[in-house]
Enzyme design. Sequence first.
Site, PDB file in Angstrom:
ATOM      1  N   CYS A   1       0.817  -1.226   0.000  1.00 18.44           N
ATOM      2  CA  CYS A   1       0.000   0.000   0.000  1.00 18.44           C
ATOM      3  C   CYS A   1       0.844   1.266   0.000  1.00 18.44           C
ATOM      4  O   CYS A   1       0.298   2.367  -0.130  1.00 18.44           O
ATOM      5  CB  CYS A   1      -0.931   0.007   1.202  1.00 18.44           C
ATOM      6  SG  CYS A   1      -1.881  -1.519   1.374  1.00 18.44           S
TER       7      CYS A   1
ATOM      8  N   HIS B   1      -2.992   7.243   6.956  1.00 18.40           N
ATOM      9  CA  HIS B   1      -3.260   6.057   6.151  1.00 18.40           C
ATOM     10  C   HIS B   1      -4.734   5.682   6.315  1.00 18.40           C
ATOM     11  O   HIS B   1      -5.422   5.423   5.339  1.00 18.40           O
ATOM     12  CB  HIS B   1      -2.339   4.920   6.606  1.00 18.40           C
ATOM     13  CG  HIS B   1      -2.373   3.704   5.738  1.00 18.40           C
ATOM     14  ND1 HIS B   1      -2.227   3.759   4.372  1.00 18.40           N
ATOM     15  CD2 HIS B   1      -2.548   2.394   6.045  1.00 18.40           C
ATOM     16  CE1 HIS B   1      -2.288   2.532   3.872  1.00 18.40           C
ATOM     17  NE2 HIS B   1      -2.498   1.691   4.862  1.00 18.40           N
TER      18      HIS B   1
ATOM     19  N   HIS C   1      -9.693   2.226  -0.440  1.00 16.33           N
ATOM     20  CA  HIS C   1      -8.263   1.896  -0.422  1.00 16.33           C
ATOM     21  C   HIS C   1      -7.862   1.298  -1.766  1.00 16.33           C
ATOM     22  O   HIS C   1      -8.226   0.167  -2.090  1.00 16.33           O
ATOM     23  CB  HIS C   1      -8.002   0.896   0.705  1.00 16.33           C
ATOM     24  CG  HIS C   1      -6.550   0.694   1.013  1.00 16.33           C
ATOM     25  ND1 HIS C   1      -5.534   1.166   0.212  1.00 16.33           N
ATOM     26  CD2 HIS C   1      -5.938   0.045   2.046  1.00 16.33           C
ATOM     27  CE1 HIS C   1      -4.373   0.823   0.733  1.00 16.33           C
ATOM     28  NE2 HIS C   1      -4.592   0.148   1.846  1.00 16.33           N
TER      29      HIS C   1
END
Length: 609
Positions: free
Chosen positions: A262, A413, A451
């Site tokens: 990520c 995040h 995401h």
Amino acid sequence: MKALPLIIGFGGINAAGRSSFHHGYMRMVYDALSATQKAECLQSLSVLMQNGGEGNLDEQTILNGTLIRKVEKRYFDVDNVHLQKTIEVQGDKQAFQFLISKKDLPNQPPADWHIEPVGNDQFKITSNQPSQFLINDYQPFAVGAAGQLPSGFKLEDTYSSRNHPRGLQLAVYAASDALRATGLDWSHIQSLVSPEQISVYASSAMGQLDEFGGGGMLRSNLMGKRVSSKHCPMSLADMPADFVNAYVLGNVGSTGSLIGACASFLYNLRMGVEDIQSGRAQLAVVGAAEAPVVLEVMDGYRSMSALADDEGLKKLDGSDTADHRRACRPFAENCGFTMAESGQFFVLCSPELALKLGAKVYGAVPNVFVNADGIKRSISAPGVGNYLTIGRALDNMKQALQGGLDRSFVMAHGTGTPQNRVTESHILNSMAQEFKIKDWPVAAIKCFVGHSLGPASGDQLSATLGIFEHGILPGITTVNEFADDIYQDHLSLSTTHRQYEPGQLQAALLNSKGFGGNNATAVVLSNQWCNDYLQKQVSNEEWNNYQQKLENTQAQLSSYKDQVLSEVPASIYRYGEPAVEGYDISISQESIALPGYVNPVNLKTEFPY
């Protein structure tokens, strides 16, 4: 002094819409916009959602067709997912029989089959033993929400995509948007920069896994189809950079694709930043693209209990219906993250080149810090590395702001998982306390767009540039209140959007925590900070010359903005142009001249030993 990497262009698309001109960011903070800004945001989305068709969609249709929402059937039918079910067939106290055509006979029939031709290219199969068969079946999928591109937008129609995987279509679209959003002609840039001083760094975290990439390669034989010659090469995670090099820019300079789960975008950004700081490049195009709204990919994350499923959402709300719009709930009571697709690209350059070009400066990235977690029991669990990246970034930002950390915010995040809300809030809160930040503003935009894995921090950077421009810090609007187990004594979290005065927020930390311990944190400085910095570096005459060139750039940007508000421009796709081969080049000991490139490639390098 190292060259400061300036952002002179950015573009792409995610669930909020197009990134250029802050249109995607405006969708996130839509409720806090003025009437004029809302009209522009709606117009940009209406054009996308109708693929440039005439007329405008109504406001509610546009709002409902953006951000996180129920997975649309163009991806897969979450209510009726196709699968293969294994069944065992046997006769009732006797052998069972069935007919099969010649073309359907297996190459190696089971040993217990007695095969008898019956004419018309058919055979009668008799078996005394139970046999297993796969039959088509359907069932609902446990996860119903995802961050998808605006409803109706046909990404594949923006260029001759030739059955390209969706992730590569995203890369071509995003890089084209970023390049045009510089307001500069690419041939003019090439006339000022030697080919070896242009870098491209981009990737996806997982590769291209839909039917045109790795997914098709792995499942074709099991579905009675053939693997194509494109499946394997187009599945590679480095293909976003390769496509931009070959079909958008014609780049022959440095290139690469770094993968850090990520945090992949920030890993690529770091390489571009270091190239400009060191002087290896005058310009760098960095990005990431990912299209993981694919049944098999989502099923993999669901099996890890990583995704917010419908049952979990129902329990959170005490409801019989899953609220897909609020599937991602960072730092609140939550049950998992929400998968999304995105492509985000940015154009960086040195101050020297920016002044020559008259480039508009959106911000700067002085550093990206990366640290691993060290020894850990679980590869998926967070560790200590993120404390290191944030600590180093805060020290760097403190120097840039000369101690004024109260003029900064953090783009968390913020995945929306129970583990992330505790661990990341502890990291941020601990660091804010140590650096004497009283109420550090926190944003977590995954609550809007989900995401997107590799490009996730690119989504964050795009939104950050919008915050610098408009002063609206997105609230975490999908939650009613924050969880009791998070650490927030020195943090400022809000469920509503917050308005700041122009120039009040001058720096941001972008935080990313990648699976496997891939921690990355970037320092981003505002456009106002950059303009003040640039003006101090040059004489009044040089600054005035730059301002005159900037006027032309602004005019070109205005023209591009008018275009995207009326149509969907075709992506830049230079397939079919004459390829440059070794027989066409002119070689000397000092340089190599390439057809179609204004400047030759300089072969002179320093031997530093």
